[in-house]
Design a protein around this motif. Structure first.
Motif, PDB file in Angstrom:
ATOM      1  N   ALA A 133       1.007  -1.488   0.228  1.00  0.00           N
ATOM      2  CA  ALA A 133      -0.219  -0.312   0.090  1.00  0.00           C
ATOM      3  C   ALA A 133       0.669   1.276  -0.264  1.00  0.00           C
ATOM      4  N   LYS A 135       2.489   1.835  -2.182  1.00  0.00           N
ATOM      5  CA  LYS A 135       2.870   2.613  -3.564  1.00  0.00           C
ATOM      6  C   LYS A 135       2.133   4.125  -3.946  1.00  0.00           C
ATOM      7  N   TRP A 136       0.743   3.159  -3.004  1.00  0.00           N
ATOM      8  CA  TRP A 136       0.288   4.035  -3.577  1.00  0.00           C
ATOM      9  C   TRP A 136      -0.138   5.158  -2.510  1.00  0.00           C
ATOM     10  N   TYR A 139       2.252   7.984  -4.205  1.00  0.00           N
ATOM     11  CA  TYR A 139       1.730   7.937  -5.322  1.00  0.00           C
ATOM     12  C   TYR A 139       1.121   9.258  -5.006  1.00  0.00           C
ATOM     13  N   GLY A 145      -0.771  12.706  -8.181  1.00  0.00           N
ATOM     14  CA  GLY A 145      -1.590  11.880  -7.374  1.00  0.00           C
ATOM     15  C   GLY A 145      -2.552  12.851  -6.350  1.00  0.00           C
TER      16      GLY A 145
END
Length: 175
Positions: A133, A135-136, A139, A145
């Motif tokens: 998670a 990575k999200w 971003y 993002g």
């Protein structure tokens, strides 16, 4: 779209909006709490969060896993703890415990950590892991993002307006 579909869409829309508002409020709280307290973590209902940055705890924890941390009354051998080391946080497993400190080691490391961990440096124990998670989260913190999150929020708000019969009639009357 039938009446049931419209109701389901409105429920989904409200749930997504609540999620976006919740995420926004949590981000604001975390940023403000860190600034005000000067701490490296911010507690939300006694829990804090960190993103794993190295592979020292493989296979238990991987790079970009999000760990949920909770301060405990006691820590024991085998617990995965997060502690302050200089200006960063480290998450390793307790090998040995004494009255005043811990000897820790990353699961993937060959030798224990060089410095003992003092009790007061411990942030908490890992109580939950959300794989990949991070990575999200990373971003979501980039300008692109953030723009995407705002766009999705506007889209969620705008779809019902654009599908509204009165809205369509107003556009056609302007032509």
């Amino acid at each position: 779209m039938g009446k049931g579909g419209k109701v389901a869409f409105k429920i989904l829309q409200r749930m997504l909006m609540l999620l976006l508002v919740f995420l926004l409020l949590c981000n604001i709280y975390v940023i403000m709490a860190k600034k005000i307290t000067g701490s490296m973590t911010a507690d939300v209902f006694g829990f804090s969060m960190a993103v794993v940055a190295s592979g020292s705890m493989e296979p238990a924890l991987s790079v970009n896993d999000v760990i949920i941390i909770k301060e405990q009354e006691n820590y024991g051998e085998g617990d995965i703890i997060t502690f302050a080391q200089g200006n960063s946080l480290v998450t390793h497993r307790i090998l040995e415990k004494s009255q005043t400190c811990f000897i820790t080691k990353g699961d993937a490391n060959n030798v224990p950590d060089a410095k003992e961990v003092k009790m007061e440096d411990v942030v908490g124990k890992t109580v939950f892991v959300i794989p990949a998670a991070g990575k999200w989260i990373a971003y979501g913190r980039t300008p692109l993002g953030m723009m995407l999150l705002v766009f999705v929020g506007m889209l969620i708000l705008g779809i019902p307006v654009m599908s509204n019969k009165k809205y369509k009639e107003g556009i056609e009357n302007e032509k």
